[in-house]
Structures are given as C-alpha cells and as structure tokens.
Design a protein around this motif. Structure first.
Motif, short mmCIF file in Angstrom:
data_model
loop_
_atom_site.label_atom_id
_atom_site.label_comp_id
_atom_site.label_asym_id
_atom_site.label_seq_id
_atom_site.Cartn_x
_atom_site.Cartn_y
_atom_site.Cartn_z
N TYR A 94 0.86 -1.19 0.00
CA TYR A 94 0.00 0.00 0.00
C TYR A 94 0.89 1.23 0.00
CZ TYR A 94 -3.13 3.69 1.53
OH TYR A 94 -3.82 4.87 1.61
N HIS A 95 0.55 2.17 -0.87
CA HIS A 95 1.28 3.45 -0.93
C HIS A 95 0.27 4.57 -0.76
CE1 HIS A 95 4.74 5.92 -1.80
NE2 HIS A 95 3.96 6.67 -2.57
N PRO A 96 0.52 5.53 0.16
CA PRO A 96 -0.45 6.57 0.45
C PRO A 96 -0.40 7.75 -0.53
CG PRO A 96 1.38 6.78 1.95
CD PRO A 96 1.65 5.56 1.11
N SER A 97 -0.55 7.42 -1.81
CA SER A 97 -0.70 8.45 -2.83
C SER A 97 -1.40 7.82 -4.02
CB SER A 97 0.66 9.02 -3.28
OG SER A 97 1.30 8.13 -4.19
N LEU A 98 -1.78 8.66 -4.95
CA LEU A 98 -2.37 8.18 -6.19
C LEU A 98 -1.23 7.91 -7.16
CD1 LEU A 98 -5.41 10.63 -6.40
CD2 LEU A 98 -5.49 8.17 -5.92
N LEU A 99 -0.61 6.74 -7.01
CA LEU A 99 0.52 6.41 -7.88
C LEU A 99 0.12 6.55 -9.34
CD1 LEU A 99 2.05 3.29 -6.08
CD2 LEU A 99 3.05 5.56 -6.26
N PRO A 100 1.04 7.07 -10.16
CA PRO A 100 2.47 7.23 -9.91
C PRO A 100 2.88 8.55 -9.25
CG PRO A 100 2.01 7.73 -12.19
CD PRO A 100 0.71 7.29 -11.57
N ARG A 101 1.91 9.36 -8.82
CA ARG A 101 2.26 10.61 -8.13
C ARG A 101 2.86 10.29 -6.76
NH1 ARG A 101 1.90 15.83 -8.80
NH2 ARG A 101 1.34 17.23 -7.08
N ALA A 134 2.41 -2.54 -11.14
CA ALA A 134 1.03 -2.36 -11.63
C ALA A 134 0.09 -2.00 -10.49
CB ALA A 134 0.57 -3.64 -12.32
N ILE A 135 -0.93 -1.22 -10.80
CA ILE A 135 -1.92 -0.80 -9.82
C ILE A 135 -3.00 -1.87 -9.70
CG2 ILE A 135 -3.75 0.89 -9.34
CD1 ILE A 135 -1.89 2.96 -10.76
N ASP A 184 0.83 5.00 -15.33
CA ASP A 184 1.09 5.92 -16.44
C ASP A 184 2.28 6.80 -16.06
OD1 ASP A 184 1.10 7.79 -18.48
OD2 ASP A 184 -1.09 7.98 -18.52
N GLU A 185 3.44 6.47 -16.63
CA GLU A 185 4.70 7.12 -16.26
C GLU A 185 4.72 8.63 -16.51
OE1 GLU A 185 7.30 5.80 -14.57
OE2 GLU A 185 6.03 4.03 -14.39
N GLN A 186 3.89 9.12 -17.41
CA GLN A 186 3.91 10.57 -17.67
C GLN A 186 3.48 11.39 -16.45
OE1 GLN A 186 1.07 12.12 -20.54
NE2 GLN A 186 -0.36 10.45 -20.09
N PHE A 187 2.82 10.75 -15.47
CA PHE A 187 2.38 11.47 -14.28
C PHE A 187 3.23 11.18 -13.05
CE2 PHE A 187 -1.46 10.96 -16.94
CZ PHE A 187 -1.70 12.30 -17.19
#
Length: 196
Positions: A94-101, A134-135, A184-187
C-alpha cells in the motif's frame, strides 16, 4: 490463502488484524526490528516472526514456504525478485498516494507540501522499482485545508489502505490472480524524504 506479512509499526499491526479478520492464513511476519510493535503483535497471536538480515531488503529465505502472497504494510525494505518469486502470486503493498504521483518514502508529506487538494491510496504490485508496479486498486480522498500530513494519514489514508488491501486480497482469494493495470509514467513524481 497463505500470506507472509512484511511491515512495521501501527499500520503493520492494523494490517495484521485486518488479515486475521478476513480468515487468511498468516504464515509469517517479517520485520526489520525484533522489538517493533508488529513483531510483538505477531508473537502474541502465535505467528512466526523473522527479522530481516538486511533492514533494506527482504530475501527469499525470509518468506515462508508455500506463501501465496506477500503483503507489505509500512515497510521501507525492497522485496527481492527471488522473494517475490517465492510467493505464488508475488506481492502487494500500500502506498499513500495516487501512484504514480509521489513515489517515495514521504508521499503524504509531499501531498501537503505540493498543496494537493486530492490525495489517495494505491495498492500496487511489488516490483524491481520502488512504488512502480502495476496498480491493483486505487481510491482518492479530499485533503482538508490546513491538514497536516499526520492528520491526513490518520483520518483518511491509513483507513483507506486497510480497505484497499482487504479488497485486493478478497479478489485474489476468489479469482486466484491479482488485478492490475500499468502505471502511467507521464504522471510520475518523486517524494524523497524531507529530512535529507
């Protein structure tokens, strides 16, 4: 489902409790510190505890035999390729952000620092690159004006992590596979420690 839980601190303990309530078999808990509260909670529950040889890396020998899924909860260690291969479904965290941000150790702090009005959490597949797999599940929440990183974590992001991890584990139990879509790597943005 047989799970090896890798983690620490309060979020590790609440994840342990959530997993036990879901009726999965927690076959091992892996920690970086033998005195961590997650280690104490696991021992109290009669679950085997392994202390990592290297606090920054979990190796295959530290994963319980016949593990179906590795779950990380507040772990700053990388899970090696060999360790992921030792689990039938690999691993999720779990990562506390909207990955990839905000990839990195200080995601919540960077959410506040950047003035993001919306935050969120992501359950993602563990991979070679940190926070880049992957998400599997993702959900957003609003950030309150003037809220600190700790307040945001406690109010919204930690509970969201428990919910999303539970949903992905339930999905894996039913479908015998993990959901996933590429990031999406652009973000992509970085969230390095602010104390450096």
């Amino acid at each position: 489902m047989r799970i090896t839980l890798v983690g620490s601190r309060h979020f590790g303990v609440t994840t342990l409790e959530m997993l036990r309530q879901r009726g999965v078999d927690i076959v091992r808990v892996v920690v970086a510190d033998a005195e961590d509260r997650l280690a104490a909670a696991a021992r109290a529950a009669g679950i085997a505890v392994t202390v990592q040889a290297n606090p920054r890396l979990v190796v295959a020998s530290e994963i319980a035999e016949a593990t179906d899924l590795i779950v990380t909860a507040h772990s700053h260690a990388r899970i090696s390729k060999e360790a992921l291969a030792a689990a039938r479904l690999g691993g999720i965290g779990y990562h506390p952000s909207l990955l990839p941000r905000h990839r990195g150790i200080a995601a919540v702090e960077w959410t506040i620092r950047e003035g993001d009005p919306i935050a969120g959490g992501t359950v993602y597949h563990l991979a070679d690159r940190m926070d880049a797999g992957a998400i599997a599940a993702q959900e957003w929440c609003f950030v309150k004006k003037g809220e600190t990183a700790r307040e945001l974590w406690e109010r919204a992001l930690a509970p969201l992590g428990q919910k999303l991890l539970g949903e992905v584990i339930d999905y894996a139990k039913i479908h015998n596979v993990l959901p996933g879509k590429p990031q999406d790597e652009q973000f992509a943005t970085k969230a390095p420690s602010l104390s450096d």
